[in-house]
Design an enzyme around this catalytic site. Sequence first.
Site, mmCIF file in Angstrom:
data_model
loop_
_atom_site.group_PDB
_atom_site.id
_atom_site.type_symbol
_atom_site.label_atom_id
_atom_site.label_comp_id
_atom_site.label_asym_id
_atom_site.label_seq_id
_atom_site.Cartn_x
_atom_site.Cartn_y
_atom_site.Cartn_z
ATOM 1 N N ASP A 66 27.066 -97.487 -16.760
ATOM 2 C CA ASP A 66 25.460 -97.728 -16.133
ATOM 3 C C ASP A 66 25.512 -98.231 -14.684
ATOM 4 O O ASP A 66 26.065 -99.369 -14.514
ATOM 5 C CB ASP A 66 25.057 -98.736 -17.169
ATOM 6 C CG ASP A 66 24.614 -98.457 -18.496
ATOM 7 O OD1 ASP A 66 25.206 -97.194 -18.845
ATOM 8 O OD2 ASP A 66 24.364 -98.926 -19.516
ATOM 9 N N ASP A 90 17.487 -93.307 -26.778
ATOM 10 C CA ASP A 90 17.571 -94.792 -26.549
ATOM 11 C C ASP A 90 16.666 -95.266 -27.749
ATOM 12 O O ASP A 90 15.455 -95.872 -27.608
ATOM 13 C CB ASP A 90 16.824 -95.350 -25.311
ATOM 14 C CG ASP A 90 17.839 -94.816 -24.041
ATOM 15 O OD1 ASP A 90 18.977 -94.901 -24.265
ATOM 16 O OD2 ASP A 90 17.077 -94.558 -23.103
HETATM 17 O O1 1PR Z 1 14.983 -92.291 -18.721
HETATM 18 O O2 1PR Z 1 16.036 -90.125 -17.639
HETATM 19 O O3 1PR Z 1 15.711 -92.192 -16.232
HETATM 20 O O4 1PR Z 1 17.372 -91.979 -18.168
HETATM 21 C C1 1PR Z 1 17.777 -93.553 -17.630
HETATM 22 C C2 1PR Z 1 19.161 -93.715 -18.347
HETATM 23 O O5 1PR Z 1 19.556 -94.821 -18.271
HETATM 24 C C3 1PR Z 1 19.049 -93.413 -19.984
HETATM 25 O O6 1PR Z 1 19.917 -92.448 -20.381
HETATM 26 C C4 1PR Z 1 19.418 -94.752 -20.651
HETATM 27 O O7 1PR Z 1 19.995 -94.652 -21.764
HETATM 28 C C5 1PR Z 1 19.938 -95.504 -19.469
HETATM 29 N N1 1PR Z 1 19.562 -96.906 -19.606
HETATM 30 C C6 1PR Z 1 18.156 -97.490 -19.084
HETATM 31 N N2 1PR Z 1 18.487 -98.662 -19.034
HETATM 32 C C7 1PR Z 1 19.400 -99.103 -19.520
HETATM 33 C C8 1PR Z 1 19.817 -100.569 -19.771
HETATM 34 O O8 1PR Z 1 20.844 -100.639 -20.286
HETATM 35 N N3 1PR Z 1 19.095 -101.374 -19.362
HETATM 36 N N4 1PR Z 1 21.534 -98.003 -20.406
HETATM 37 C C9 1PR Z 1 20.231 -98.146 -19.787
HETATM 38 C C10 1PR Z 1 21.878 -97.485 -21.359
HETATM 39 C C11 1PR Z 1 23.424 -97.424 -22.846
HETATM 40 C C12 1PR Z 1 24.790 -96.772 -23.095
HETATM 41 C C13 1PR Z 1 25.756 -97.586 -22.815
HETATM 42 C C14 1PR Z 1 26.282 -97.413 -24.405
HETATM 43 C C15 1PR Z 1 27.536 -98.135 -24.829
HETATM 44 N N5 1PR Z 1 23.374 -97.798 -21.780
HETATM 45 O O9 1PR Z 1 24.680 -95.854 -21.749
HETATM 46 O O10 1PR Z 1 26.734 -97.257 -22.027
HETATM 47 O O11 1PR Z 1 25.160 -98.312 -25.322
HETATM 48 O O12 1PR Z 1 27.640 -99.498 -24.455
HETATM 49 P P1 1PR Z 1 28.616 -100.533 -25.206
HETATM 50 O O13 1PR Z 1 29.703 -99.545 -25.463
HETATM 51 O O14 1PR Z 1 28.976 -101.363 -24.328
HETATM 52 O O15 1PR Z 1 27.942 -100.819 -26.381
HETATM 53 P P2 1PR Z 1 15.699 -91.691 -17.573
#
Ligand code: 1PR
Length: 522
Positions: free
Chosen positions: A223, A378
Amino acid sequence: MITLLDYGAGNVRSVINAIEALGETVRVVEKPADILAADKLVFPGVGSFGRMMETLHQRDLAAPLKEYLAQDRPFLGICLGLQALFQTSDEAPGVPGLGVLPGRIVRFRTNLAVPHMGWNGITAKSSSPIFNGLDGDEKFYFVHSYHAVCNNADHILATTDYGYVFVSAVRRGNLLATQFHPEKSGPTGLRILENFIRNAPAALPSNCPSPTCLARRIIACLDVRANDRGDLVVTKGDQYDVREKGQVRNLGKPVELAARYYEEGADEITFLNITGFRDFPLKDMPMLEVLRRTSEKVFVPLTIGGGIRNYTDSSGRSWSALEVADAYFRSGADKISIGSEAVLVAESHLAGTHRPGTSAIEQIARVYGNQAVVISIDPRRVYVDGPEACSHRVIETSLPDSAGRRHCWYQCTIKGGREGRPIDAVTLAKVCQELGAGEILLNCIDRDGTNQGFDLELVNAVKEAVSIPVIASSGAGCAEHFYQVFSLTAAEAALAAGIFHRGEVPIGRVKQYLAGKVEIRI
Ligand code: 1PR
């Protein structure tokens, strides 16, 4: 000097990077005469058969290419570059291929997920320079929904099993072509390219090949966002909250971390530009630079997500989602992932207000192929009193809430979990598949960063509803969690972030734990 035929779709940057990493220079075909001037020609293809043939003809490249092949000069076709050699394809009825090899291209007819996406083995049928130095038990990266049926068995160089045995490499004289992507197949794939470049003597793999089988993939996710000082950093949230004591957590530099995970054996790398939904992702282009630099060092598939949607920038210039995706693909991405925009498109599709063919999913899939479009979901759990309590896809859960309720649905969110929407994850996945998506990246906000393991009930609910590959994501805390998700669900891949970034469980340890229990790429 290697000449590369780029007809303008997909990630040719990776092929160039792989050849250059082997110390060779690459010249990209700019005009028809460049083809016949080539010493060795590489033709990588991604996207759709019809569009590829149309472009080859429009740019007057088809005739010199046929002439080059008729002269039996050194040629390596990759993926669609193999399919182009045949007479017809089910993907584009009525559009003739180059017709250099007799046979046709057909769609996979199997109960397994299509596209066939991931690491699979090959069984060599005859000797070839490209097999020099291989053992026969290596796996290669495939991503395709169609495969070749050869009319002449002498042209079959290798086969692979995916529900049934299909042709995964062909040859005729100096013509070689692989359905898999050597440039995305790690060190083994580089070996194949090197064999082609350096005129290795023909060989069979040294060991008797074991039956081929698609590996479950382990994906490292990064991320990425700017921290408060403006530096692009890898961060990681707890249930999507990436701040600690008010500061954005900084877990490392994107390119360096991605390179480390490649060395440790990651089967794919995913970058999520997590603030892409609010900033225009191409502004200042830092993510493009990250992709460019990563694809110089990392020879497994790269996915990038964040901010893929139509956009008007501060100067008033409008960008289509396809243009944003184009920029990502040209910089080295193999797949793009769409989050928020997919939810909004699916909602309008269900409401009957969507104009067919206009969404980001449809437009990008049409040009780059379904396999290049991942939908990042999500969701978070919403508990209800019973199966009839709402119009969403409700599941019965073994994890009741504090009020003892045993039913829930998975509410989709947008803008990094900030906004809940009236659509459930199962419905979203189905609609996106219908619109042309090729894979689902299934996060889970409740589990994200908790180390409690994947939400297996969510994974099963979505996996049962779609026929495209599903990546289970969120919650991995130990190697056993990967075994659980692969033994208790049919997910094709599992993704983790926190445990890899914090060095708690390296990718190598996950693979060691899985070896012998689950089919994986070692
Ligand atoms: O909506 O098309 O602009 O895409 C934004 C992207 O950014 C989406 O794929 C969304 O999942 C991601 N995102 C947005 N905000 C966050 C945040 O964390 N604040 N991250 C975010 C999402 C989730 C996974 C993570 C897994 C594994 N992160 O990518 O890596 O949950 O984590 P873990 O193994 O530590 O539990 P758009």
